[in-house]
Design a protein around this motif. Structure first.
Motif, mmCIF file in Angstrom:
data_model
loop_
_atom_site.group_PDB
_atom_site.id
_atom_site.type_symbol
_atom_site.label_atom_id
_atom_site.label_comp_id
_atom_site.label_asym_id
_atom_site.label_seq_id
_atom_site.Cartn_x
_atom_site.Cartn_y
_atom_site.Cartn_z
ATOM 1 N N ILE A 146 0.795 -1.323 0.081
ATOM 2 C CA ILE A 146 0.100 0.131 0.052
ATOM 3 C C ILE A 146 0.753 1.183 -0.110
ATOM 4 O O ILE A 146 0.639 2.194 -0.741
ATOM 5 C CB ILE A 146 -1.130 -0.174 1.104
ATOM 6 C CG1 ILE A 146 -2.017 -0.950 0.968
ATOM 7 C CG2 ILE A 146 -1.560 1.329 1.310
ATOM 8 C CD1 ILE A 146 -2.777 -1.465 2.225
ATOM 9 N N ASN A 147 2.090 1.180 0.784
ATOM 10 C CA ASN A 147 2.667 2.383 0.688
ATOM 11 C C ASN A 147 3.522 2.791 -0.586
ATOM 12 O O ASN A 147 3.687 4.012 -0.930
ATOM 13 C CB ASN A 147 3.875 2.131 1.665
ATOM 14 C CG ASN A 147 4.767 3.471 2.260
ATOM 15 O OD1 ASN A 147 4.358 4.461 1.969
ATOM 16 N ND2 ASN A 147 5.884 3.022 2.740
ATOM 17 N N ALA A 148 3.925 1.797 -1.168
ATOM 18 C CA ALA A 148 4.569 1.762 -2.466
ATOM 19 C C ALA A 148 3.538 2.248 -3.558
ATOM 20 O O ALA A 148 3.821 3.364 -4.275
ATOM 21 C CB ALA A 148 5.096 0.396 -2.833
ATOM 22 N N GLU A 149 2.340 1.874 -3.407
ATOM 23 C CA GLU A 149 1.202 2.435 -4.469
ATOM 24 C C GLU A 149 0.840 3.860 -4.102
ATOM 25 O O GLU A 149 0.921 4.654 -4.972
ATOM 26 C CB GLU A 149 0.013 1.640 -4.110
ATOM 27 C CG GLU A 149 -0.200 0.074 -4.799
ATOM 28 C CD GLU A 149 -1.329 -0.552 -4.566
ATOM 29 O OE1 GLU A 149 -2.260 0.114 -4.109
ATOM 30 O OE2 GLU A 149 -1.429 -1.732 -4.792
ATOM 31 N N TYR A 150 0.977 4.129 -2.935
ATOM 32 C CA TYR A 150 0.797 5.416 -2.372
ATOM 33 C C TYR A 150 1.822 6.453 -2.817
ATOM 34 O O TYR A 150 1.678 7.358 -3.321
ATOM 35 C CB TYR A 150 0.718 5.495 -0.911
ATOM 36 C CG TYR A 150 0.210 6.878 -0.297
ATOM 37 C CD1 TYR A 150 -1.016 7.530 -0.393
ATOM 38 C CD2 TYR A 150 1.262 7.709 0.448
ATOM 39 C CE1 TYR A 150 -1.354 8.689 0.138
ATOM 40 C CE2 TYR A 150 0.845 8.954 0.896
ATOM 41 C CZ TYR A 150 -0.306 9.339 0.546
ATOM 42 O OH TYR A 150 -0.786 10.631 1.222
ATOM 43 N N ARG A 151 3.068 5.960 -2.804
ATOM 44 C CA ARG A 151 4.247 6.647 -3.340
ATOM 45 C C ARG A 151 4.253 6.840 -4.918
ATOM 46 O O ARG A 151 4.711 7.816 -5.276
ATOM 47 C CB ARG A 151 5.634 6.043 -2.786
ATOM 48 C CG ARG A 151 5.858 6.381 -1.277
ATOM 49 C CD ARG A 151 7.142 5.702 -0.842
ATOM 50 N NE ARG A 151 7.040 5.942 0.561
ATOM 51 C CZ ARG A 151 8.205 6.370 1.103
ATOM 52 N NH1 ARG A 151 9.260 6.387 0.681
ATOM 53 N NH2 ARG A 151 7.960 6.436 2.380
ATOM 54 N N ARG A 152 4.024 5.651 -5.539
ATOM 55 C CA ARG A 152 3.875 5.885 -6.917
ATOM 56 C C ARG A 152 2.685 6.720 -7.627
ATOM 57 O O ARG A 152 2.841 7.243 -8.487
ATOM 58 C CB ARG A 152 3.489 4.111 -7.704
ATOM 59 C CG ARG A 152 4.681 3.375 -7.733
ATOM 60 C CD ARG A 152 4.447 2.197 -8.460
ATOM 61 N NE ARG A 152 3.355 1.286 -7.809
ATOM 62 C CZ ARG A 152 3.445 0.513 -7.034
ATOM 63 N NH1 ARG A 152 4.927 0.062 -6.849
ATOM 64 N NH2 ARG A 152 2.679 -0.242 -6.632
ATOM 65 N N ALA A 153 1.868 6.988 -6.668
ATOM 66 C CA ALA A 153 0.590 7.783 -6.975
ATOM 67 C C ALA A 153 1.233 9.354 -6.736
ATOM 68 O O ALA A 153 0.365 10.231 -7.231
ATOM 69 C CB ALA A 153 -0.437 7.726 -6.172
ATOM 70 N N GLY A 154 2.525 9.495 -6.275
ATOM 71 C CA GLY A 154 2.881 10.798 -6.247
ATOM 72 C C GLY A 154 2.764 11.507 -4.764
ATOM 73 O O GLY A 154 2.984 12.817 -4.744
ATOM 74 N N HIS A 155 2.108 10.630 -3.848
ATOM 75 C CA HIS A 155 2.069 11.238 -2.617
ATOM 76 C C HIS A 155 3.242 10.888 -1.554
ATOM 77 O O HIS A 155 3.933 9.772 -1.756
ATOM 78 C CB HIS A 155 0.669 10.724 -1.906
ATOM 79 C CG HIS A 155 -0.410 11.188 -2.860
ATOM 80 N ND1 HIS A 155 -0.724 10.333 -3.971
ATOM 81 C CD2 HIS A 155 -1.314 12.102 -2.749
ATOM 82 C CE1 HIS A 155 -1.822 11.102 -4.414
ATOM 83 N NE2 HIS A 155 -2.252 11.898 -3.990
ATOM 84 N N GLU A 156 3.267 11.525 -0.585
ATOM 85 C CA GLU A 156 4.233 11.150 0.296
ATOM 86 C C GLU A 156 3.465 10.435 1.642
ATOM 87 O O GLU A 156 2.508 10.817 1.851
ATOM 88 C CB GLU A 156 5.068 12.273 0.892
ATOM 89 C CG GLU A 156 6.060 12.831 -0.244
ATOM 90 C CD GLU A 156 6.928 13.599 0.501
ATOM 91 O OE1 GLU A 156 7.377 13.735 1.803
ATOM 92 O OE2 GLU A 156 7.696 14.517 -0.407
ATOM 93 N N ALA A 157 3.994 9.364 1.948
ATOM 94 C CA ALA A 157 3.757 8.699 3.190
ATOM 95 C C ALA A 157 3.539 9.396 4.388
ATOM 96 O O ALA A 157 4.358 10.424 4.411
ATOM 97 C CB ALA A 157 4.451 7.344 3.499
ATOM 98 N N PRO A 158 2.547 9.595 5.163
ATOM 99 C CA PRO A 158 2.534 10.162 6.528
ATOM 100 C C PRO A 158 4.035 9.996 7.465
ATOM 101 O O PRO A 158 4.449 8.909 7.196
ATOM 102 C CB PRO A 158 1.289 9.604 7.151
ATOM 103 C CG PRO A 158 0.502 8.761 6.190
ATOM 104 C CD PRO A 158 1.399 8.572 5.109
ATOM 105 N N GLY A 159 4.376 11.278 7.607
ATOM 106 C CA GLY A 159 5.854 11.095 8.179
ATOM 107 C C GLY A 159 6.901 11.557 7.597
ATOM 108 O O GLY A 159 8.112 11.633 8.184
#
Length: 116
Positions: free
Chosen positions: A96-109
């Motif tokens: 999920i974190n990798a998908e989130y990053r691929r979408a151009g967002h930064e993970a919380p923190g």
């Protein structure tokens, strides 16, 4: 996925409950009692056929195989099941974190560029 789904799609589906308890135990080199025990420990929950027989998916067999590795190394079955559950949760969180990053967002923190 229903019985109307083409066979080729069902064979490609990791979650399709294609294996009987006997076949699953044979593939894992274990006993049906082991499969029942990891079911009781809530590591996997097999689907049931219309006749009430347990059916396992390829995904469930991979999970069961990992638990068996740990048990074969001397880990109590309850602890092995908990370890496998935590490993699975970590893998999902990383996906999920990798998908989130691929979408151009930064993970919380994560640091925000220009903040600071």
């Amino acid at each position: 996925m229903t019985a109307d789904t083409p066979l080729s799609d069902r064979l490609d589906d990791d979650d399709y409950p294609a294996y009987t308890m006997g076949r699953a135990a044979e593939m894992l080199g274990t006993t049906p009692a082991f499969l029942r025990a990891i079911g009781e420990a809530r590591l996997i929950t097999p689907l049931r056929s219309d006749g009430g027989h347990r059916r396992y998916s390829r995904y469930q067999l991979r999970i069961a195989a990992r638990a068996r590795e740990l048990v074969d190394r001397g880990t109590p079955i309850e602890a092995a099941c908990r370890i496998v559950i935590l490993e699975d949760q970590l893998e999902e969180a990383q996906r999920i974190n990798a998908e989130y990053r691929r979408a151009g967002h930064e993970a919380p923190g994560d640091s925000v560029p220009g903040a600071g």
